[in-house]
Structures are given as C-alpha cells and as structure tokens.
Write a protein that holds these residues in place. Sequence first.
Motif, PDB file in Angstrom:
ATOM      1  N   UNK A  22       0.859  -1.179   0.000  1.00  0.00           N
ATOM      2  CA  UNK A  22       0.000   0.000   0.000  1.00  0.00           C
ATOM      3  C   UNK A  22       0.900   1.237   0.000  1.00  0.00           C
ATOM      4  N   UNK A  23       0.661   2.164  -0.923  1.00  0.00           N
ATOM      5  CA  UNK A  23       1.458   3.391  -0.994  1.00  0.00           C
ATOM      6  C   UNK A  23       0.986   4.346   0.095  1.00  0.00           C
ATOM      7  N   UNK A  24       1.911   4.818   0.916  1.00  0.00           N
ATOM      8  CA  UNK A  24       1.611   5.817   1.936  1.00  0.00           C
ATOM      9  C   UNK A  24       2.101   7.161   1.413  1.00  0.00           C
ATOM     10  N   UNK A  28       1.193  14.962  -2.638  1.00  0.00           N
ATOM     11  CA  UNK A  28       0.356  14.588  -3.783  1.00  0.00           C
ATOM     12  C   UNK A  28       0.984  13.526  -4.675  1.00  0.00           C
ATOM     13  N   UNK A  29       2.304  13.345  -4.573  1.00  0.00           N
ATOM     14  CA  UNK A  29       2.982  12.311  -5.361  1.00  0.00           C
ATOM     15  C   UNK A  29       3.912  11.504  -4.467  1.00  0.00           C
ATOM     16  N   UNK A  30       4.242  10.320  -4.934  1.00  0.00           N
ATOM     17  CA  UNK A  30       5.202   9.464  -4.239  1.00  0.00           C
ATOM     18  C   UNK A  30       6.082   8.808  -5.308  1.00  0.00           C
ATOM     19  N   UNK A  31       7.362   8.716  -5.049  1.00  0.00           N
ATOM     20  CA  UNK A  31       8.293   8.112  -5.987  1.00  0.00           C
ATOM     21  C   UNK A  31       8.633   6.695  -5.530  1.00  0.00           C
ATOM     22  N   UNK A  44       6.764   7.824 -10.754  1.00  0.00           N
ATOM     23  CA  UNK A  44       6.080   8.827  -9.946  1.00  0.00           C
ATOM     24  C   UNK A  44       4.591   8.486  -9.920  1.00  0.00           C
ATOM     25  N   UNK A  45       4.070   8.221  -8.738  1.00  0.00           N
ATOM     26  CA  UNK A  45       2.650   7.912  -8.560  1.00  0.00           C
ATOM     27  C   UNK A  45       1.954   9.147  -8.018  1.00  0.00           C
ATOM     28  N   UNK A  46       0.800   9.470  -8.573  1.00  0.00           N
ATOM     29  CA  UNK A  46      -0.001  10.589  -8.081  1.00  0.00           C
ATOM     30  C   UNK A  46      -1.153  10.051  -7.238  1.00  0.00           C
ATOM     31  N   UNK A  96       0.096   6.390 -16.231  1.00  0.00           N
ATOM     32  CA  UNK A  96      -1.189   6.847 -16.743  1.00  0.00           C
ATOM     33  C   UNK A  96      -2.214   5.747 -16.537  1.00  0.00           C
ATOM     34  N   UNK A  97      -3.479   6.115 -16.434  1.00  0.00           N
ATOM     35  CA  UNK A  97      -4.543   5.128 -16.261  1.00  0.00           C
ATOM     36  C   UNK A  97      -4.666   4.238 -17.485  1.00  0.00           C
TER      37      UNK A  97
END
Length: 99
Positions: A22-24, A28-31, A44-46, A96-97
């Motif tokens: 799970x990304x914490x 607004x973004x996480x690398x 880079x996840x938004x 991207x989605x």
Amino acid sequence: MNERPILPPLVDDWFQEQGFKNVCFMGPTEHITTFNMGHTLVFKLRQRPDHLTFYKEATGGSLIVFEVTSKERQSAVHRLLPAPALRHLGKEGELQSGC
C-alpha cells in the motif's frame, strides 16, 4: 486530500496476499524506485482522491499498480500502466490510467 476509503476486508486481504504494498503518500505524489540490470528506474505515482494505491514490482523493474476505491459497499479497481511502455532507463516515468 479526501479521506482514505475503507476497503472490504476480502479486497484488502487479496492485495496483501498477492504481495502488493500500500502506498503511503506523504504529499500529492510518491516516488517508487526499482532496479533492472544495474539501472535505476523511478516511477512517480499521483495520489487519486478517495482511492488507495497498491503496487508490486514485476519483471525487469516494472511496476504493477492498482488504484482501489470503495463506495456504497462496492469496490472499483483501476489498473495503471507505464506510458509509453518503454522508457529510457534511469529516467522518471509517469504512470497513466489504463483499461
């Protein structure tokens, strides 16, 4: 951002059992950094409002990413793919989605 959704236990358990993390998000973004054949790959996840983000490293340093939300006791899952599929090694790729 908005409140984090509460997933049905079976959905959350499935992602955990499959080895997803799970990304914490701290902003607004996480690398997320992975490695392939001595090269560093950075994704880079938004953060998406009202979604939890799960990721898992796959072959060649790629990522499998899912954004999951739960509304009115139903879950919706969105899969994310790197776009374009091939990036220069060591360069930051934005996800991207996908369908």
